[in-house]
Design an enzyme around this catalytic site. Structure first.
Site, short mmCIF file in Angstrom:
data_model
loop_
_atom_site.label_atom_id
_atom_site.label_comp_id
_atom_site.label_asym_id
_atom_site.label_seq_id
_atom_site.Cartn_x
_atom_site.Cartn_y
_atom_site.Cartn_z
N HIS A 12 -1.61 -0.45 -9.79
CA HIS A 12 -2.17 -1.21 -8.37
C HIS A 12 -3.03 -2.90 -9.27
O HIS A 12 -3.86 -2.68 -9.75
CB HIS A 12 -2.79 -0.39 -8.01
N GLU A 41 -4.24 6.73 -5.39
CA GLU A 41 -4.51 6.30 -6.35
C GLU A 41 -5.97 6.58 -7.12
O GLU A 41 -7.68 7.01 -6.34
CB GLU A 41 -4.51 5.00 -6.01
N ARG A 67 0.86 -1.31 -0.74
CA ARG A 67 -0.33 -0.07 0.29
C ARG A 67 0.81 1.45 0.13
O ARG A 67 1.94 1.25 0.64
CB ARG A 67 -1.27 0.70 1.46
C1 DGY Z 1 -5.05 -7.08 -2.83
O1 DGY Z 1 -6.54 -7.21 -2.52
O2 DGY Z 1 -5.16 -5.47 -1.54
C2 DGY Z 1 -4.78 -6.48 -3.05
O3 DGY Z 1 -3.95 -4.73 -3.27
C3 DGY Z 1 -4.95 -5.88 -5.02
O4 DGY Z 1 -4.39 -6.00 -5.42
#
Ligand code: DGY
Length: 321
Positions: A286, A267, A238
């Site tokens: 992402h 984002e 993240r």
């Molecule tokens: C998640 O599942 O948390 C991922 O970031 C998705 O790609």
């Protein structure tokens, strides 16, 4: 009367069909426009099940409006977009999709690591721009991967899957985690080290922690100063875990060599973001778990847990038991 389900984005059709067998389903139709807050506020007052995305902020104020809601099913393993405490207080179950995206996300993380080390996007842009005049020994030289040290911060399922790939590439793999993982150390061949040692000795530092109050801004200026000048930072977890301003400074000051980022604090990342101006930053929108098959399985898992909760059963992937 059938229970009502609201899905905040287009998802693979099979999952919608499955929900439609027993529920009245409404779907936000636009694939590239997040559901507006006012629509979400209206839908959540009537819904028994909410099927949402990591981009939807399911905060306390929204949850307060959810008088019939039994479950919030998040199409992601991370659930930092949901106020779990507020949901639990209202007796709303929250589910996620762990496990099924582990290998796909590890593949993407390794692809990003390799692309950053070997300057793949920069090289492709260079060729297409017509700048390739002749072969030259030092043209677009990057960093080796084999025999180098990979440091993984946060050894969960995905961290372990990345470690397995790294061992296959003959890398030395060290990790730092809240608790040691003796089984993984033995079965994969990993070494546990302190955070400082990891930063000081790794050629690649891979961030794999969940995003919580404790990991917000976990990696900042002080840490970049400890890292090797040839080090590459990879973040597919993240955005908020890494201080982006400090990362930018570390890159322009030559404290580290490059960064590969699939995630950002904001984002979609604004196009005038300073990190996007640097050639040694490889960026992705992402897409960690974005394979056709994994996204279909994630949608199935999320739909199946949503149905369980709506029917009064315990979902398999309940994050607030
Ligand atoms: C998640 O599942 O948390 C991922 O970031 C998705 O790609």
């Amino acid at each position: 009367m059938k229970p009502k389900v609201f899905i905040t984005r287009q998802i693979p059709e099979a999952a919608i069909r499955k929900l439609e067998e027993t529920c009245e389903v409404a779907v936000w139709k636009y694939e590239d426009i997040p559901v507006p807050r006012d629509v979400l506020e209206k839908e959540i007052t009537e819904a028994h099940g909410l099927f949402c995305m990591l981009t939807d902020s399911i905060d306390a104020a929204l949850i307060q409006k959810a008088n019939k809601l039994k479950v919030i099913s998040n199409l992601a393993v991370g659930y930092n977009n949901i106020d779990i405490e507020a949901a639990s207080e209202k007796g709303i179950k929250v589910t996620n999709t762990p496990g099924v995206l582990t290998e796909t996300t590890a593949d993407l993380t390794f692809a990003l690591l390799m692309a950053t080390a070997r300057r793949i996007t920069e090289a492709s842009d260079f060729l297409r721009a017509g700048d390739w005049k002749t072969w030259s020994p030092m043209l677009l030289t990057g960093q080796d991967i084999y025999n180098r040290t990979l440091g993984i911060i946060g050894l969960g399922r995905i961290g372990e899957a990345i470690a397995r790939r790294a061992i296959g590439f003959n890398m030395n793999v060290v990790y730092h985690n809240r608790s040691r993982k003796p089984e993984a150390e033995e079965s994969i061949g990993l070494t546990y080290v302190s955070m400082d040692e990891l930063l000081q000795t790794s050629d690649y530092v891979c961030i794999m922690t969940p995003y919580t109050n404790e990991t917000k801004n976990l990696i900042h200026a002080e840490h970049f100063k400890m890292m090797k000048e040839n080090a590459i930072l990879i973040n597919t977890a993240r955005g908020g875990i890494v201080n982006e301003k400090d990362l930018y400074d570390a890159l322009i000051n030559g404290e580290i060599w490059a960064a590969g980022l699939d995630v950002f604090e904001e984002e979609p990342v604004p196009l005038d973001h300073p990190l996007l101006t640097l050639p040694n930053v490889v960026t992705l929108p992402h897409i960690g778990s974005a394979s056709i098959s994994t996204r279909s399985i994630m949608a199935e898992v999320a739909a199946s847990d949503l149905l369980k909760a709506v029917n009064g059963e315990t979902p398999v992937h309940l994050v607030n038991p």
